[in-house]
Design an enzyme around this catalytic site. Structure first.
Site, PDB file in Angstrom:
ATOM      1  N   SER A 125       0.849  -1.188   0.000  1.00  0.00           N
ATOM      2  CA  SER A 125       0.000   0.000   0.000  1.00  0.00           C
ATOM      3  C   SER A 125       0.881   1.233   0.000  1.00  0.00           C
ATOM      4  O   SER A 125       1.958   1.246   0.615  1.00  0.00           O
ATOM      5  CB  SER A 125      -0.900   0.021   1.237  1.00  0.00           C
ATOM      6  OG  SER A 125      -1.567   1.275   1.342  1.00  0.00           O
ATOM      7  N   TYR A 144      -1.163  -0.470  10.430  1.00  0.00           N
ATOM      8  CA  TYR A 144      -1.239  -0.768   8.996  1.00  0.00           C
ATOM      9  C   TYR A 144      -0.077  -0.123   8.248  1.00  0.00           C
ATOM     10  O   TYR A 144       0.596  -0.766   7.427  1.00  0.00           O
ATOM     11  CB  TYR A 144      -2.578  -0.280   8.442  1.00  0.00           C
ATOM     12  CG  TYR A 144      -2.812  -0.651   6.994  1.00  0.00           C
ATOM     13  CD1 TYR A 144      -3.151  -1.949   6.640  1.00  0.00           C
ATOM     14  CD2 TYR A 144      -2.692   0.305   5.985  1.00  0.00           C
ATOM     15  CE1 TYR A 144      -3.366  -2.295   5.316  1.00  0.00           C
ATOM     16  CE2 TYR A 144      -2.906  -0.028   4.661  1.00  0.00           C
ATOM     17  CZ  TYR A 144      -3.250  -1.332   4.330  1.00  0.00           C
ATOM     18  OH  TYR A 144      -3.453  -1.664   3.007  1.00  0.00           O
TER      19      TYR A 144
END
Length: 222
Positions: A125, A144
């Protein structure tokens, strides 16, 4: 090819795209009961948070050549920032998003060495980019972000270590995808992201190994 986290969202879309292109797809899901059979999809149980489950998968695939492994399984964890940062949640996100792809790659290395195309694609990501990860994105997401940054380093290290085996290792940003994790406001339909990622993977060569790219082919700064 084999893909983790294939029961829904981007993983399922990628599995279906590859099956539709004529690939034999080993689709891994954490569920005890696999989804209904689909043409081209062979379901296997895999809990990427469990080293024992990864080892069991590898044992069941002994002698099966693999051209492509996509490490797609991932979780988001707490999103509310420093005030709600929880140690157990943080460690679990790191275990699933950063450690599991390394363990899967190691366990399936004999299968990849026996395969043809020999690619490991890690679904990362832009949130894990030190340079770009907070551009227009101020969500809390400590776990994350840190897990995807760690996955990016794991990709670079794997690319270096597996170059003698002619195995290409990629870090890929799928975009802000309309899935359960991305939410209904996300910009990109999951099928569009999956098709674009498949195109990137299919065109990849050893010269691309260790790169970090968005679904549209744009390079992302580390």
């Amino acid at each position: 090819m084999l893909i983790t986290g294939a029961s829904r969202g981007l993983g399922l879309a990628l599995a279906r795209h590859y099956a539709g292109a004529g690939w034999r797809v080993i689709a891994c899901t954490r569920a005890d009961t696999p989804p209904p059979d689909e043409n081209g999809l062979e379901w296997r149980r895999l809990d990427v948070a469990s080293p024992a489950s990864i080892a069991e998968l590898a044992a069941g695939l002994a002698g099966t050549p693999l051209d492509l492994v996509i490490n797609n399984a991932g979780i988001r964890g707490d999103v509310d920032g420093l005030a709600t940062l929880d140690a157990d949640d943080f460690i679990e996100v790191m275990r699933v998003n950063a450690l599991a792809p390394l363990l899967v790659a190691r366990a399936l290395l004999p299968n990849l060495r026996a395969g043809g195309g020999q690619i490991i694609a890690n679904i990362s990501s832009r949130a894990g980019s030190i340079a770009e990860g907070m551009i227009g994105d101020d969500d809390g997401d400590y776990a994350y972000r840190c897990s995807k940054a760690a996955l990016n380093m794991a990709t670079a290290k794997l690319a270096l270590d597996l170059k003698p085996d002619c195995i290409t290792v990629l870090a890929l940003h799928p975009g802000w995808v309309r899935t359960d994790m991305g939410g209904i406001e996300a910009e990109i339909p999951v099928s569009d992201s999956a098709a674009a990622l498949q195109g990137l993977i299919d065109r990849a060569t050893l010269a691309d190994s260790g790169s970090f790219q968005a679904f549209d082919g744009r390079p992302i700064a580390w």
